[in-house]
Design an enzyme around this catalytic site. Structure first.
Site, PDB file in Angstrom:
ATOM      1  N   ASN A  45       0.832  -1.219   0.000  1.00 29.88           N
ATOM      2  CA  ASN A  45       0.000   0.000   0.000  1.00 29.88           C
ATOM      3  C   ASN A  45       0.862   1.263   0.000  1.00 29.88           C
ATOM      4  OD1 ASN A  45       0.942   0.268   2.588  1.00 29.88           O
ATOM      5  ND2 ASN A  45      -1.037  -0.025   3.598  1.00 29.88           N
ATOM      6  N   ALA A  92       4.310  -7.375   4.726  1.00 32.84           N
ATOM      7  CA  ALA A  92       3.669  -6.065   4.931  1.00 32.84           C
ATOM      8  C   ALA A  92       3.313  -5.871   6.399  1.00 32.84           C
ATOM      9  CB  ALA A  92       2.415  -5.962   4.065  1.00 32.84           C
ATOM     10  N   TYR A 121       3.427  -4.173  19.205  1.00 33.25           N
ATOM     11  CA  TYR A 121       4.028  -4.706  17.978  1.00 33.25           C
ATOM     12  C   TYR A 121       4.250  -6.220  18.110  1.00 33.25           C
ATOM     13  CZ  TYR A 121       7.647  -6.124  14.725  1.00 33.25           C
ATOM     14  OH  TYR A 121       8.361  -6.822  13.796  1.00 33.25           O
ATOM     15  N   ASN A 127      17.729  -8.869  14.552  1.00 32.51           N
ATOM     16  CA  ASN A 127      17.878  -7.493  14.021  1.00 32.51           C
ATOM     17  C   ASN A 127      18.363  -7.530  12.573  1.00 32.51           C
ATOM     18  OD1 ASN A 127      17.839  -7.268  16.993  1.00 32.51           O
ATOM     19  ND2 ASN A 127      18.121  -5.105  16.547  1.00 32.51           N
ATOM     20  N   ARG A 178      22.661  -7.359  20.560  1.00 35.18           N
ATOM     21  CA  ARG A 178      21.662  -7.825  19.582  1.00 35.18           C
ATOM     22  C   ARG A 178      22.336  -8.677  18.527  1.00 35.18           C
ATOM     23  NH1 ARG A 178      19.084  -6.240  22.985  1.00 35.18           N
ATOM     24  NH2 ARG A 178      17.346  -4.777  23.054  1.00 35.18           N
TER      25      ARG A 178
END
Ligand code: UDP
Length: 329
Positions: free
Chosen positions: A32, A74, A141, A171, A222
């Protein structure tokens, strides 16, 4: 195979589209463009500017392109934004994927690769993380992705022909080795791109979020996985899917780098000055997150090729140096 890539104009999706095409697959992209860039979509792919909420249009694309497998990238991906606007996250990430599943059911498409995240684990019980560990997200999230994992398990239980794989990313970093694709988030919040933008003089300074963590140098650790390695794992997973499969894989390099180590790497790679300041912790950051990726190695024959931080940072630097304004040039 005929593959539909949802979110193919985004950072990870655009790299996946390129690799799928190079491997001989036919690719259609829907995006989108709320966060993605049309210029990031490989011209060999058919592109549809479409929201996942539009189930009827999605069904049409799936049928017309005889899609065999969907890769669903997405999503909105900012932890902080998800705390401020949780509905946007549940609507785009969770409801959007449910709309996609309904379209897939109508069109008779039975294979899905769904981008999940190590954020579904929340504060880890221990490191490295394995797939069977408790999942207790600490942000909307993380929950928005966790909800989709739950939906996928239930949907697969109801339809024995349906198969899915949900890679859980650590990550994701770096850029296409040939310098043609890269990261262009607005706003940019991730450590490596923020440091590289500062090296280019596009950020005044970079703040280190917390120096009092229980890690050797006090900063968070990370697991930085190169975007091209990540996409290779997706294609391997797609090729391995059999009817009825419900697979989860941690995708990381298997060890971590601290924020200070990443800064040192960026200084070495760029040979530029970067103003650094030391600030308080950022809410919701676990001290240490790195993957045990043995399951992906064992079952998919996949492992990360880019495991040195200077190498990963180097590919990202090439992109930022050559595209300081991202895709808007
Ligand atoms: N980080 C930082 N300064 C920044 C951005 C990130 O110190 O400007 C730290 C952050 O606290 C975390 C690590 O860098 O420990 C990686 O953060 P990023 O936002 O890149 O990814 P995340 O781990 O949140 O998905």
């Amino acid at each position: 195979m005929n593959v539909l890539v949802c979110g193919g104009a985004g950072y990870i999706g655009s790299h996946a589209v390129r690799q799928l095409l190079d491997a001989g697959h036919r690719v259609a992209v829907v995006d989108n463009l709320c966060r993605g860039h049309a210029a990031a979509v490989d011209r060999r792919a058919a592109f549809f500017k479409l929201d996942l909420a539009d189930t009827a249009e999605l069904t049409d694309v799936l049928v017309r392109h005889h899609v065999d497998c969907v890769m669903q990238f997405a999503a909105l991906t900012y932890v902080g934004e998800s705390v401020a606007d949780p509905l946007a996250y549940y609507y785009n990430n969770t409801a959007g994927t449910i709309s996609l599943l309904r379209a897939m059911r109508t069109a008779g498409v039975q294979r899905l690769v769904f981008s999940s995240t190590c954020a579904t684990y929340g504060e880890p019980e221990s490191t490295p993380l394995v797939e069977t560990m408790r999942q207790q997200p600490v942000s909307p999230y993380g929950w928005s992705k966790w909800c989709v994992e739950r939906v996928l398990r239930d949907y697969a239980a109801a339809d024995p022909q349906f198969a899915f794989v949900a890679p859980r990313y650590f990550n994701v970093a770096g850029a296409a080795v040939d310098g043609s694709l890269g990261e262009d988030h607005r706003p940019e919040t991730h450590l490596i791109p923020v440091l590289l933008r500062a090296a280019l003089g596009r950020e005044n300074k970079v703040t280190v979020f917390g120096t009092d963590y229980p890690t050797p140098d006090g900063t968070c650790i990370r697991d930085y996985i190169h975007v091209e390695d990540l996409c290779e794992a997706h294609i391997a997973a797609m090729n391995a899917l059999q009817p009825g499969d419900t697979r989860f894989y941690n995708l990381g390099i298997g060890h971590g780098y601290s924020v200070k180590q990443v800064i040192e790497s960026v200084l070495r790679v760029t040979d530029r000055k970067i103003p650094i300041e030391y600030g308080p912790r950022r809410a919701g950051d676990p001290a240490m997150l790195f993957a045990n990726a043995d399951k992906a190695r064992r079952e998919l024959g996949w492992s990360a090729r880019h495991t040195e931080i200077d190498d990963i940072v180097g590919t990202a630097w090439r992109w930022f140096k050559n595209h300081p304004d991202g895709y808007s040039e």
